[in-house]
Design an enzyme around this catalytic site. Structure first.
Site, short mmCIF file in Angstrom:
data_model
loop_
_atom_site.label_atom_id
_atom_site.label_comp_id
_atom_site.label_asym_id
_atom_site.label_seq_id
_atom_site.Cartn_x
_atom_site.Cartn_y
_atom_site.Cartn_z
N CYS A 181 0.88 -1.18 0.00
CA CYS A 181 0.00 0.00 0.00
C CYS A 181 0.91 1.22 0.00
O CYS A 181 1.92 1.23 -0.68
CB CYS A 181 -0.97 -0.03 1.19
SG CYS A 181 -0.17 -0.07 2.81
N ARG A 186 -2.28 -0.71 5.43
CA ARG A 186 -3.43 -1.34 4.76
C ARG A 186 -3.05 -2.70 4.18
O ARG A 186 -3.84 -3.65 4.23
CB ARG A 186 -3.97 -0.41 3.67
CG ARG A 186 -4.67 0.81 4.19
CD ARG A 186 -5.01 1.79 3.08
NE ARG A 186 -3.83 2.49 2.58
CZ ARG A 186 -3.85 3.36 1.58
NH1 ARG A 186 -4.98 3.60 0.93
NH2 ARG A 186 -2.75 3.98 1.19
#
Length: 216
Positions: A181, A186
């Site tokens: 990410c 994430r």
């Protein structure tokens, strides 16, 4: 790059060994899964997630405390070396090598606007775009929300539902999957979801788009 021996020392100072069951939680799932990935990379075998985090715990009426828990350190002040699972961590060179491999998929876990180069998502990051040939793995509306993976109350969506979403993008367990990410948070959540789905050949490009976009 994470220093394995320093990581082992920190984990042992927390009173954690390879025989310890570790349950992580936070205000947001992505923070908890970031810690979960770190523990798993360090070599811990039994790492779990409190689904919904502290909000779910409070909603069920369980007790909480404000003072820190006591740390149980090794009686001699030494620490036991863990065996890091190096396959859980991908470097920039690993990503470059796997981009042309038909048996590998580099998965971008950022918002569609970040993936498509409309914005960076971060006030401190100027470079827009994505890693060449990276497949969009869904995420959320921005770096701080994961609506594609989580319900409004912060609980993970049904794992089969997420797996089906990935399958539609040809992100499948039969291939090596490298998640990334912006800065690793994430992607750690996606990594842990894949782990819960039973996927074996998964990894995290910890430096993410920040590292990829800033190095020649």
């Amino acid at each position: 790059m994470i220093q394995d021996i320093n990581l082992t020392k920190v984990i042992n100072e927390l009173g954690i060994s390879n025989e310890t069951t570790v349950i992580v939680y936070g205000k947001k799932i992505m923070a908890a899964t970031r810690a979960a990935w770190t523990f798993m990379y360090a070599g811990l075998e039994d790492v779990r997630l409190l689904n919904g985090g502290i909000d779910a715990w409070n909603a069920l009426g369980f007790s909480t405390e404000e003072h820190p828990s006591k740390i149980q350190q090794d009686s001699k002040g030494t620490f036991k070396l863990l065996q890091p699972k190096s396959n859980y961590l991908s470097t920039r060179k690993d990503v470059e090598k796997n981009l042309q491999n038909q048996d590998s998929i580099v998965v971008d876990v950022r918002s569609w606007n970040e993936y498509s180069g409309k914005n960076t998502g971060y006030v401190y990051m100027k470079e827009m775009g994505r890693i060449p040939n990276a497949v969009w793995g869904y995420a959320g509306s921005d770096p701080y929300h994961m609506e594609d993976f989580e319900k409004k109350n912060g609980v993970l969506k049904n794992l089969e539902e997420i797996g089906k979403l990935w399958k539609e993008s040809e992100i499948i367990s039969e291939k090596k999957i490298i998640f990334y990410c912006g800065t690793g948070w994430r992607a750690s959540e996606a990594f842990f979801i894949a782990h819960l789905l039973g996927w074996q050949n998964i990894s995290l490009f910890d430096g993410g788009w920040m590292e990829w976009s800033q190095l020649d």
